[in-house]
Motif scaffolding. Structure first.
Motif, PDB file in Angstrom:
ATOM      1  N   ASP A 226       0.815  -1.208   0.000  1.00 50.09           N
ATOM      2  CA  ASP A 226       0.000   0.000   0.000  1.00 50.09           C
ATOM      3  C   ASP A 226       0.851   1.261   0.000  1.00 50.09           C
ATOM      4  O   ASP A 226       0.522   2.244  -0.673  1.00 50.09           O
ATOM      5  CB  ASP A 226      -0.976   0.016   1.185  1.00 50.09           C
ATOM      6  CG  ASP A 226      -0.313  -0.204   2.546  1.00 50.09           C
ATOM      7  OD1 ASP A 226       0.905  -0.495   2.595  1.00 50.09           O
ATOM      8  OD2 ASP A 226      -1.016  -0.087   3.575  1.00 50.09           O
ATOM      9  N   PHE A 227       1.981   1.255   0.717  1.00 47.03           N
ATOM     10  CA  PHE A 227       2.796   2.473   0.763  1.00 47.03           C
ATOM     11  C   PHE A 227       3.415   2.783  -0.585  1.00 47.03           C
ATOM     12  O   PHE A 227       3.561   3.951  -0.957  1.00 47.03           O
ATOM     13  CB  PHE A 227       3.863   2.401   1.862  1.00 47.03           C
ATOM     14  CG  PHE A 227       4.815   1.246   1.790  1.00 47.03           C
ATOM     15  CD1 PHE A 227       5.938   1.302   0.995  1.00 47.03           C
ATOM     16  CD2 PHE A 227       4.599   0.113   2.557  1.00 47.03           C
ATOM     17  CE1 PHE A 227       6.829   0.238   0.943  1.00 47.03           C
ATOM     18  CE2 PHE A 227       5.480  -0.950   2.524  1.00 47.03           C
ATOM     19  CZ  PHE A 227       6.602  -0.896   1.710  1.00 47.03           C
ATOM     20  N   ASN A 228       3.759   1.753  -1.351  1.00 46.78           N
ATOM     21  CA  ASN A 228       4.255   1.992  -2.705  1.00 46.78           C
ATOM     22  C   ASN A 228       3.128   2.441  -3.628  1.00 46.78           C
ATOM     23  O   ASN A 228       3.282   3.385  -4.406  1.00 46.78           O
ATOM     24  CB  ASN A 228       4.913   0.728  -3.260  1.00 46.78           C
ATOM     25  CG  ASN A 228       6.323   0.545  -2.770  1.00 46.78           C
ATOM     26  OD1 ASN A 228       7.011   1.516  -2.477  1.00 46.78           O
ATOM     27  ND2 ASN A 228       6.772  -0.687  -2.659  1.00 46.78           N
ATOM     28  N   ALA A 229       1.991   1.763  -3.544  1.00 49.58           N
ATOM     29  CA  ALA A 229       0.862   2.111  -4.408  1.00 49.58           C
ATOM     30  C   ALA A 229       0.423   3.551  -4.191  1.00 49.58           C
ATOM     31  O   ALA A 229       0.230   4.317  -5.153  1.00 49.58           O
ATOM     32  CB  ALA A 229      -0.301   1.155  -4.150  1.00 49.58           C
ATOM     33  N   LEU A 230       0.275   3.961  -2.951  1.00 49.87           N
ATOM     34  CA  LEU A 230      -0.158   5.327  -2.645  1.00 49.87           C
ATOM     35  C   LEU A 230       0.898   6.346  -3.059  1.00 49.87           C
ATOM     36  O   LEU A 230       0.576   7.413  -3.595  1.00 49.87           O
ATOM     37  CB  LEU A 230      -0.465   5.451  -1.156  1.00 49.87           C
ATOM     38  CG  LEU A 230      -1.682   4.675  -0.661  1.00 49.87           C
ATOM     39  CD1 LEU A 230      -1.692   4.585   0.864  1.00 49.87           C
ATOM     40  CD2 LEU A 230      -2.971   5.307  -1.169  1.00 49.87           C
TER      41      LEU A 230
END
Length: 350
Positions: free
Chosen positions: A230-234
């Motif tokens: 999620d931290f990469n996607a966001l």
């Protein structure tokens, strides 16, 4: 820029610790300054906002920095192959790879001053590794290319888009994508078969893409649906175009795991590496990670700035996400995954 007369660590760690006045931290800072540089692997600027940490270490401690991006498995292999000819001092690897680094004898211990804030499950008792942040496997969807965005693993089966999962068997992020799919489809840390069946189905449909879901490929429109932390996607979404991409935690299940620094046993700049770990676990270092959309391991000890808190997904999306319950089983499965992925999934792409 404002000059600091006290150690930055003393200002960013919990009140009362007064780390700048303790001999160990003072000596470590002095030794790190003498080394003057730090070489990392698998810690690029765009991943979990490492760029702010490298900036801070340069500004406040004079540490020049360079990174070579690579997977968790490649980092450990590099440490083992180079030994005394080491060209890297510190790396960032997935949770399952911390114990592997210890087993292979390529790491050295260092417990940061905030060690007691780190949950027992998230650290090695001897200090060889400790999770600095956690992430949850998510989908990132290019809304310009995909009209019916998936919100679950079940949705992937009936879509017409291609799905990019990355280097399964090599990268911790991709391995955890398989585990997340297993959690959602009736599998577990010991049994990845349901997930492998799902990806094999996508491969048979020619809908499994070999394009890695990295920011460059997303920006070029080469990824329709990517599976990543999620931290990469966001972070990628906001870096490219917030309106162009949707980010969602799969509603039928996901995995929450973390990443740990490993300090190379053979590091040429061991003190700089230890100071980097010290800073990463300080308040300032943890907030840097949160600015990169990662959940800091010391989150309960922090007061996140409003602008940082606003970047994160609603808590409700994480209802079906869960941590790894059987670490030993997952470690064993991760070792078998490269062969299983080739034999049960990749074979259908040919």
């Amino acid at each position: 820029m404002k000059r600091f007369t006290l150690s930055l660590l003393a200002l960013t760690l919990a009140a009362g610790q007064a780390l700048a006045n303790t001999p160990n931290i003072t000596a470590l800072e002095k030794a790190a300054r003498a080394e003057g540089q730090l070489a990392s692997v698998g810690m690029p600027d765009s991943w979990a906002n490492w760029k702010d940490t490298w900036r801070d270490l340069k500004t406040h401690y004079g540490l020049a920095h360079m990174d070579t991006d690579m997977s968790s498995a490649q980092e450990i292999a590099k440490f083992a192959a180079e030994k005394e000819q080491a060209t890297a001092d510190i790396g960032d690897v997935g949770e399952a790879f911390g114990p592997i680094a210890v087993q292979q004898g390529v790491s050295q211990p260092y417990k940061p001053s905030t060690w007691e804030d780190i949950p027992t499950w998230a650290k090695d008792q001897d200090g060889h590794w400790a999770l600095a942040y956690t992430g949850t496997i998510a989908f990132i969807v290019n809304k310009q290319l995909v009209k019916d965005a998936p919100s679950s693993w079940a949705d992937l089966r009936s879509g017409s888009y291609k799905v990019s999962v990355g280097e399964v068997g090599v990268a911790s992020q991709a391995n955890n994508a398989v585990l997340a799919a297993a959690f959602a489809t009736g599998g577990n840390e010991q049994d990845l078969s349901p997930a492998l069946d799902l990806f094999a189905e996508l491969a048979k449909q020619k809908r499994l893409s070999l394009n890695n879901p990295v920011v460059a490929n997303l920006e070029k429109g080469e990824v329709e649906v990517g599976i990543l932390w999620d931290f990469n996607a966001l972070g990628y979404r906001d870096q490219i175009d917030r309106e162009r991409f949707a980010v969602v935690i799969p509603s039928d299940g996901s995995v929450t795991s973390g990443y740990t620094t490993i300090i190379n046993k053979y590091a040429k700049n061991p003190n700089a590496a230890k100071l980097a770990r010290e800073y990463i676990f300080s308040d300032a270092g943890q907030i840097n990670l949160a600015r990169g959309y990662a959940r800091p391991i010391r989150a309960e000890k922090l007061s996140l700035p409003d602008d940082v808190a606003a970047k994160l997904l609603p808590a409700a999306q994480y209802a079906k996400a869960r941590p790894i319950a059987d670490g030993k089983a997952w470690e064993a499965s991760a070792k078998q995954l490269p062969r299983q992925w080739q034999e049960r999934v990749v074979i259908h792409l040919q």
